[in-house]
Design a protein around this motif. Structure first.
Motif, PDB file in Angstrom:
ATOM      1  N   ASP A 100       0.792  -1.442  -0.084  1.00 56.99           N
ATOM      2  CA  ASP A 100       0.098   0.091  -0.023  1.00 56.99           C
ATOM      3  C   ASP A 100       0.763   1.235  -0.037  1.00 56.99           C
ATOM      4  OD1 ASP A 100      -2.333  -1.387   0.210  1.00 56.99           O
ATOM      5  OD2 ASP A 100      -2.412  -1.447   2.304  1.00 56.99           O
ATOM      6  N   ASP A 101       2.155   1.222   0.439  1.00 54.40           N
ATOM      7  CA  ASP A 101       2.933   2.475   0.622  1.00 54.40           C
ATOM      8  C   ASP A 101       4.200   2.400  -0.261  1.00 54.40           C
ATOM      9  OD1 ASP A 101       4.052   0.264   1.771  1.00 54.40           O
ATOM     10  OD2 ASP A 101       5.018   1.127   3.527  1.00 54.40           O
ATOM     11  N   ARG A 102       4.409   1.618  -1.168  1.00 58.73           N
ATOM     12  CA  ARG A 102       5.667   1.653  -2.013  1.00 58.73           C
ATOM     13  C   ARG A 102       5.497   0.608  -3.182  1.00 58.73           C
ATOM     14  NH1 ARG A 102       6.299  -1.786   1.800  1.00 58.73           N
ATOM     15  NH2 ARG A 102       7.688  -3.809   1.775  1.00 58.73           N
TER      16      ARG A 102
END
Length: 131
Positions: A100-102
Motif C-alpha cells: 500500500d505504501d511503495r
C-alpha cells in the motif's frame, strides 16, 4: 377488468392489474464501499508444484502459501493443472503481491517467492516444478 365494467366507467381500452407482495424484499439496504484504485503496481509471480496423486488438495496448498507469503500477498489463483506421465500432477498458482505504501522491488518479491516455495514444499512434501 370485464367489458361491462369498463363500459359502465366509460373506459374504451382493456385494463390489466397485478398484485405484488413486497414483504419478502429486504428492509435494509447494503451499499458497496468505495475503494480507490491502488496507487502502487502489483507484481505477479507463478509457482508450480509437482504433487503426488493422491496428495494435498489445492486448498491446503493455497492456505500454506497464504500463511508463508505474509501481508504483501493480495491474491492466489490456481491457473494450471495437468497430469504427468508418471501419475503425479502439476498444479500452478499465480501469486499477486502489492504494498500500500511503495512499489515492490524484484529483490523483495524474489525473497518472498523463494521462501514460500521452500517452506510450502518442505511442509507438504512437494517439489517445485522446474527445480
Amino acid at each position: 377488468m370485464a367489458a361491462a365494467t369498463r363500459a359502465a366507467l366509460g373506459i374504451d381500452a382493456p385494463v390489466f392489474a397485478a398484485a405484488l407482495r413486497l414483504d419478502p424484499l429486504p428492509r435494509t439496504r447494503t451499499f458497496e464501499r468505495y475503494q480507490p484504485l491502488p496507487r502502487f503496481p502489483s507484481v505477479q509471480r507463478d509457482m508450480a508444484f509437482v504433487m503426488p496423486d493422491p496428495g494435498p488438495s489445492a486448498a491446503v496448498v493455497e492456505t500454506a502459501i497464504r500463511r508463508e507469503a505474509g501481508p504483501l500477498l493480495r491474491e492466489v489463483v490456481v491457473f494450471d493443472v495437468f497430469r504427468l506421465p508418471d501419475g503425479r500432477r502439476s498444479v500452478a498458482w499465480r501469486l499477486t503481491f502489492q504494498a500500500d505504501d511503495r512499489t515492490l522491488t524484484d529483490e523483495e518479491i524474489n525473497t518472498v517467492h523463494g521462501r514460500v516455495a521452500a517452506r510450502v514444499g518442505a511442509e507438504l512434501g512437494l517439489t517445485l516444478r522446474g527445480s
